[in-house]
Design an enzyme around this catalytic site. Structure first.
Site, PDB file in Angstrom:
ATOM      1  N   ASP A   1       0.870  -1.159   0.000  1.00  0.00           N
ATOM      2  CA  ASP A   1       0.000   0.000   0.000  1.00  0.00           C
ATOM      3  C   ASP A   1       0.914   1.218   0.000  1.00  0.00           C
ATOM      4  O   ASP A   1       2.009   1.170   0.555  1.00  0.00           O
ATOM      5  CB  ASP A   1      -0.890  -0.006   1.236  1.00  0.00           C
ATOM      6  CG  ASP A   1      -1.684   1.267   1.361  1.00  0.00           C
ATOM      7  OD1 ASP A   1      -2.393   1.601   0.407  1.00  0.00           O
ATOM      8  OD2 ASP A   1      -1.569   1.928   2.410  1.00  0.00           O
ATOM      9  N   CYS A   2       0.492   2.294  -0.603  1.00  0.00           N
ATOM     10  CA  CYS A   2       1.352   3.485  -0.693  1.00  0.00           C
ATOM     11  C   CYS A   2       1.016   4.519   0.375  1.00  0.00           C
ATOM     12  O   CYS A   2       1.875   4.945   1.139  1.00  0.00           O
ATOM     13  CB  CYS A   2       1.228   4.106  -2.081  1.00  0.00           C
ATOM     14  SG  CYS A   2       2.273   5.564  -2.319  1.00  0.00           S
TER      15      CYS A   2
END
Length: 240
Positions: free
Chosen positions: A12-13
């Protein structure tokens, strides 16, 4: 189980590599500065999480920049403020201003030497391109909500990623899913039998910040308070 057992880190960023909470709070200042009694940081983030999750549920095909513009308007209505359309659009475009966590760039540079790096993010492609410039690494694959047509925690996003990685010759047991959000990532990731690495950025803060309460949380395979700590653990395994 060891970190060195895996070949691919799927990230996930926002919340993990990019400090989206600081970005959100800064981007909402045109609203909060107009409030007589401005809510505290975590109250702002909790309200944002509620409206964002609802909008993503009702309009799963809407690009994230447009979701954010709508969230801005919903927050303004909740706080009794009349925003301009220009303000809403500007907030939708604000992802490009969200900062990376201090350890993200160096950590990714190190991890790139040992893993394939993959993004699975609730974002539109243009917004992620700006974040990618901040992160300074070439990811081996990038899967966004815009690509999939839905938002995590929908199973569809994980199914899409696993299908595309299979095309690249990546098996499920080669993957370590690395994320901060229990709601968006670790709960659905556990449904897909993904090994998990929790980057617990909010370890020193109460509540869930810009994400919804996930309810019952799954066990995780690895837990670190930062990306720097993940790198330290990987280095220790390699020299043991």
């Amino acid at each position: 189980m060891k970190l060195t057992d895996f070949k691919v880190l799927t990230f996930d960023c926002y919340g993990t590599l990019i400090d989206w909470e600081t970005g959100m709070v800064n981007g909402l200042e045109p609203l909060t500065s107009r409030l007589k009694d401005a809510p505290d940081r975590d109250t702002i983030l909790g309200a944002h999480a509620r409206h964002e999750s609802s909008q993503q549920k009702w309009t799963p095909g809407k690009p994230y920049c447009d979701v954010l513009a709508t969230v801005y308007r919903r927050l303004a209505e909740e706080w009794g403020i009349s925003p301009t359309q220009e303000e809403c659009v500007a907030y939708g475009q604000s992802v490009k201003n969200w900062p990376a966590f201090e350890d993200s760039v160096e950590a990714l540079r190190y991890l790139k030497q040992h893993y394939k790096l993959v993004i699975l993010s609730n974002v539109d492609n243009n917004s992620f391109a700006s974040s990618n410039e901040r992160l300074g690494v070439e990811f081996d694959a990038i899967y966004t909500a815009e690509d999939v047509g839905s938002y995590k925690p929908a199973d569809r996003n994980f199914e899409y990623m696993l299908d595309k990685l299979q095309d690249l010759g990546v098996a499920r047991n080669d993957i370590l899913h690395t994320a901060e959000s229990m709601f968006h990532d670790h709960v659905p990731g556990s449904r897909h039998s993904l090994a998990s690495c929790w980057i617990y950025r909010r370890h020193d803060k109460p509540g869930f910040g810009a994400t919804m309460n996930p309810g019952d949380v799954p066990e995780v395979d690895f837990k670190f308070n930062s990306m720097a700590h993940l790198v330290e653990a990987h280095k220790a395994e390699r020299t043991a």
